[in-house]
Motif scaffolding. Structure first.
Motif, PDB file in Angstrom:
ATOM      1  N   MET A   1       0.552  -1.446  -0.114  1.00  0.00           N
ATOM      2  CA  MET A   1       0.199  -0.147   0.293  1.00  0.00           C
ATOM      3  C   MET A   1       0.814   1.271  -0.464  1.00  0.00           C
ATOM      4  SD  MET A   1      -2.753   0.345  -0.390  1.00  0.00           S
ATOM      5  CE  MET A   1      -4.434   1.153   0.238  1.00  0.00           C
ATOM      6  N   ILE A   2       1.921   0.984   0.124  1.00  0.00           N
ATOM      7  CA  ILE A   2       3.481   2.205   0.794  1.00  0.00           C
ATOM      8  C   ILE A   2       3.399   2.324  -0.187  1.00  0.00           C
ATOM      9  CG2 ILE A   2       4.853   3.693   1.997  1.00  0.00           C
ATOM     10  CD1 ILE A   2       3.888   1.798   4.132  1.00  0.00           C
ATOM     11  N   VAL A   3       3.684   1.721  -0.629  1.00  0.00           N
ATOM     12  CA  VAL A   3       4.279   1.417  -2.646  1.00  0.00           C
ATOM     13  C   VAL A   3       3.681   2.585  -3.457  1.00  0.00           C
ATOM     14  CG1 VAL A   3       5.550   0.223  -4.549  1.00  0.00           C
ATOM     15  CG2 VAL A   3       5.909  -0.128  -1.422  1.00  0.00           C
ATOM     16  N   ILE A   4       2.645   1.743  -3.564  1.00  0.00           N
ATOM     17  CA  ILE A   4       1.145   2.338  -4.365  1.00  0.00           C
ATOM     18  C   ILE A   4       1.246   3.577  -4.371  1.00  0.00           C
ATOM     19  CG2 ILE A   4      -1.236   2.420  -5.067  1.00  0.00           C
ATOM     20  CD1 ILE A   4      -0.692  -0.852  -4.538  1.00  0.00           C
ATOM     21  N   THR A   5       1.096   4.136  -2.977  1.00  0.00           N
ATOM     22  CA  THR A   5       1.104   6.106  -2.884  1.00  0.00           C
ATOM     23  C   THR A   5       1.516   6.441  -2.870  1.00  0.00           C
ATOM     24  OG1 THR A   5      -0.389   5.175  -0.749  1.00  0.00           O
ATOM     25  CG2 THR A   5       0.317   7.469  -0.446  1.00  0.00           C
ATOM     26  N   ILE A   6       2.989   5.569  -2.395  1.00  0.00           N
ATOM     27  CA  ILE A   6       4.847   6.132  -2.717  1.00  0.00           C
ATOM     28  C   ILE A   6       4.567   6.612  -5.182  1.00  0.00           C
ATOM     29  CG2 ILE A   6       6.937   6.765  -3.375  1.00  0.00           C
ATOM     30  CD1 ILE A   6       7.100   5.250  -0.912  1.00  0.00           C
ATOM     31  N   ILE A   7       4.109   6.018  -5.246  1.00  0.00           N
ATOM     32  CA  ILE A   7       4.119   5.959  -7.579  1.00  0.00           C
ATOM     33  C   ILE A   7       2.938   6.312  -7.199  1.00  0.00           C
ATOM     34  CG2 ILE A   7       3.294   4.915  -9.046  1.00  0.00           C
ATOM     35  CD1 ILE A   7       4.404   2.292  -8.189  1.00  0.00           C
ATOM     36  N   MET A   8       1.741   6.505  -6.559  1.00  0.00           N
ATOM     37  CA  MET A   8       0.831   7.693  -7.219  1.00  0.00           C
ATOM     38  C   MET A   8       0.993   9.493  -7.182  1.00  0.00           C
ATOM     39  SD  MET A   8      -1.633   6.102  -7.923  1.00  0.00           S
ATOM     40  CE  MET A   8      -3.069   7.366  -8.694  1.00  0.00           C
ATOM     41  N   ILE A   9       1.954   9.428  -6.020  1.00  0.00           N
ATOM     42  CA  ILE A   9       2.790  10.874  -5.679  1.00  0.00           C
ATOM     43  C   ILE A   9       3.401  11.053  -6.872  1.00  0.00           C
ATOM     44  CG2 ILE A   9       4.045  12.091  -3.777  1.00  0.00           C
ATOM     45  CD1 ILE A   9       2.891  10.616  -1.355  1.00  0.00           C
ATOM     46  N   LEU A  10       4.448  10.351  -7.346  1.00  0.00           N
ATOM     47  CA  LEU A  10       5.156  10.727  -8.439  1.00  0.00           C
ATOM     48  C   LEU A  10       4.780  11.163  -9.213  1.00  0.00           C
ATOM     49  CD1 LEU A  10       8.360   8.497  -7.175  1.00  0.00           C
ATOM     50  CD2 LEU A  10       7.837  10.675  -7.033  1.00  0.00           C
ATOM     51  N   MET A  11       3.461  10.308  -9.341  1.00  0.00           N
ATOM     52  CA  MET A  11       2.939  10.368 -10.234  1.00  0.00           C
ATOM     53  C   MET A  11       2.307  11.624 -11.013  1.00  0.00           C
ATOM     54  SD  MET A  11       1.248   6.333 -11.724  1.00  0.00           S
ATOM     55  CE  MET A  11      -0.086   6.882 -12.602  1.00  0.00           C
ATOM     56  N   THR A  12       2.156  12.313 -10.254  1.00  0.00           N
ATOM     57  CA  THR A  12       0.996  13.495  -9.562  1.00  0.00           C
ATOM     58  C   THR A  12       1.911  14.618  -9.898  1.00  0.00           C
ATOM     59  OG1 THR A  12      -0.717  12.824  -7.958  1.00  0.00           O
ATOM     60  CG2 THR A  12      -0.372  15.229  -7.478  1.00  0.00           C
ATOM     61  N   ILE A  13       3.102  14.468  -9.834  1.00  0.00           N
ATOM     62  CA  ILE A  13       4.230  15.863  -9.504  1.00  0.00           C
ATOM     63  C   ILE A  13       4.710  15.456 -11.045  1.00  0.00           C
ATOM     64  CG2 ILE A  13       6.569  15.875  -8.770  1.00  0.00           C
ATOM     65  CD1 ILE A  13       6.221  15.364  -6.015  1.00  0.00           C
ATOM     66  N   ALA A  14       4.685  14.417 -11.409  1.00  0.00           N
ATOM     67  CA  ALA A  14       4.711  14.555 -12.753  1.00  0.00           C
ATOM     68  C   ALA A  14       4.102  15.047 -13.907  1.00  0.00           C
ATOM     69  CB  ALA A  14       5.246  12.596 -13.813  1.00  0.00           C
ATOM     70  N   ALA A  15       2.596  14.463 -13.383  1.00  0.00           N
ATOM     71  CA  ALA A  15       1.748  15.063 -14.907  1.00  0.00           C
ATOM     72  C   ALA A  15       1.634  16.433 -14.764  1.00  0.00           C
ATOM     73  CB  ALA A  15       0.281  14.941 -14.256  1.00  0.00           C
ATOM     74  N   GLY A  16       1.641  16.952 -13.621  1.00  0.00           N
ATOM     75  CA  GLY A  16       2.092  18.639 -13.309  1.00  0.00           C
ATOM     76  C   GLY A  16       2.851  19.525 -14.353  1.00  0.00           C
ATOM     77  N   ARG A  17       4.460  18.753 -14.081  1.00  0.00           N
ATOM     78  CA  ARG A  17       5.417  19.111 -14.777  1.00  0.00           C
ATOM     79  C   ARG A  17       5.114  19.065 -16.030  1.00  0.00           C
ATOM     80  NH1 ARG A  17      10.802  20.288 -12.138  1.00  0.00           N
ATOM     81  NH2 ARG A  17      10.058  19.776  -9.714  1.00  0.00           N
ATOM     82  N   TYR A  18       4.893  17.607 -15.962  1.00  0.00           N
ATOM     83  CA  TYR A  18       4.425  17.630 -17.822  1.00  0.00           C
ATOM     84  C   TYR A  18       3.619  18.845 -18.604  1.00  0.00           C
ATOM     85  CZ  TYR A  18       2.647  15.607 -22.629  1.00  0.00           C
ATOM     86  OH  TYR A  18       2.351  15.135 -23.712  1.00  0.00           O
ATOM     87  N   GLN A  19       2.439  19.150 -17.265  1.00  0.00           N
ATOM     88  CA  GLN A  19       1.619  19.792 -18.240  1.00  0.00           C
ATOM     89  C   GLN A  19       2.227  21.966 -18.499  1.00  0.00           C
ATOM     90  OE1 GLN A  19      -1.352  20.068 -19.706  1.00  0.00           O
ATOM     91  NE2 GLN A  19      -1.429  18.097 -19.479  1.00  0.00           N
ATOM     92  N   GLN A  20       3.012  21.637 -17.612  1.00  0.00           N
ATOM     93  CA  GLN A  20       3.652  22.996 -17.332  1.00  0.00           C
ATOM     94  C   GLN A  20       4.700  23.046 -18.587  1.00  0.00           C
ATOM     95  OE1 GLN A  20       6.220  23.141 -13.764  1.00  0.00           O
ATOM     96  NE2 GLN A  20       4.601  24.476 -12.790  1.00  0.00           N
ATOM     97  N   SER A  21       5.525  21.927 -19.198  1.00  0.00           N
ATOM     98  CA  SER A  21       6.431  21.410 -20.124  1.00  0.00           C
ATOM     99  C   SER A  21       5.430  22.033 -21.341  1.00  0.00           C
ATOM    100  CB  SER A  21       7.556  20.296 -20.621  1.00  0.00           C
ATOM    101  OG  SER A  21       6.416  19.389 -20.807  1.00  0.00           O
ATOM    102  N   ILE A  22       4.157  21.291 -21.807  1.00  0.00           N
ATOM    103  CA  ILE A  22       3.650  21.984 -23.099  1.00  0.00           C
ATOM    104  C   ILE A  22       3.159  23.512 -22.925  1.00  0.00           C
ATOM    105  CG2 ILE A  22       1.296  21.579 -23.948  1.00  0.00           C
ATOM    106  CD1 ILE A  22       1.496  18.839 -23.080  1.00  0.00           C
ATOM    107  N   ILE A  23       2.769  24.234 -21.937  1.00  0.00           N
ATOM    108  CA  ILE A  23       2.564  25.483 -22.346  1.00  0.00           C
ATOM    109  C   ILE A  23       3.823  26.127 -21.949  1.00  0.00           C
ATOM    110  CG2 ILE A  23       1.783  27.195 -20.341  1.00  0.00           C
ATOM    111  CD1 ILE A  23       0.148  25.495 -18.997  1.00  0.00           C
ATOM    112  N   ARG A  24       5.119  25.696 -21.558  1.00  0.00           N
ATOM    113  CA  ARG A  24       6.798  26.264 -22.308  1.00  0.00           C
ATOM    114  C   ARG A  24       6.364  26.089 -23.557  1.00  0.00           C
ATOM    115  NH1 ARG A  24       9.488  28.873 -18.242  1.00  0.00           N
ATOM    116  NH2 ARG A  24       9.052  27.487 -16.666  1.00  0.00           N
ATOM    117  N   ALA A  25       6.794  24.788 -23.944  1.00  0.00           N
ATOM    118  CA  ALA A  25       6.920  24.742 -25.568  1.00  0.00           C
ATOM    119  C   ALA A  25       5.550  25.768 -25.941  1.00  0.00           C
ATOM    120  CB  ALA A  25       6.232  23.719 -25.757  1.00  0.00           C
ATOM    121  N   LYS A  26       4.499  26.007 -26.205  1.00  0.00           N
ATOM    122  CA  LYS A  26       3.214  26.678 -26.775  1.00  0.00           C
ATOM    123  C   LYS A  26       4.861  28.217 -27.504  1.00  0.00           C
ATOM    124  CE  LYS A  26      -0.805  24.047 -26.390  1.00  0.00           C
ATOM    125  NZ  LYS A  26      -1.726  23.572 -26.162  1.00  0.00           N
TER     126      LYS A  26
END
Length: 117
Positions: A1-26
């Motif tokens: 359960m702890i591993v899944i929680t850590i993975i979800m936190i990392l995925m949330t951070i990665a998704a936010g950075r991905y959106q920022q990189s798309i905006i910066r590219a535009k």
């Protein structure tokens, strides 16, 4: 359960950075498109001794391959600005002197509206 929680936190951070990189590219693409169009307007005006009356006129004269698509609005609907200022003493008519995006959205990185660039 702890591993899944850590993975979800990392995925949330990665998704936010991905959106920022798309905006910066535009935004980078918008800066580049505006620079190229402004250079083409200036070169057309100096070569022909008259400012272009439309962006399509510059495409027809081969100063641009095509009118670029605004990366923010996804349309080819640029806001053109006309001016009475002449770039050279030989210039006979006025016309388009600058171009801007039609988007009224604000850049999250520069905190300025795209249509003021």
């Amino acid at each position: 359960m702890i591993v899944i929680t850590i993975i979800m936190i990392l995925m949330t951070i990665a998704a936010g950075r991905y959106q920022q990189s798309i905006i910066r590219a535009k935004e980078t693409a918008l800066h580049q498109d505006l620079f190229v169009m402004r250079q083409a307007i200036q070169q057309y005006t100096l070569d022909k001794n008259q400012a272009p009356q439309s962006l399509d006129e510059m495409v027809e004269a081969k100063y641009m391959r095509e009118v670029p698509t605004d990366p923010i609005t996804h349309e080819k609907d640029w806001d053109t600005e006309t001016s009475d200022t002449l770039l050279s003493p030989d210039q006979t008519t006025t016309g388009i002197s600058d171009v801007h995006s039609r988007s009224s959205a604000t850049s999250p990185f520069e905190n300025t509206p795209y249509n003021s660039w």
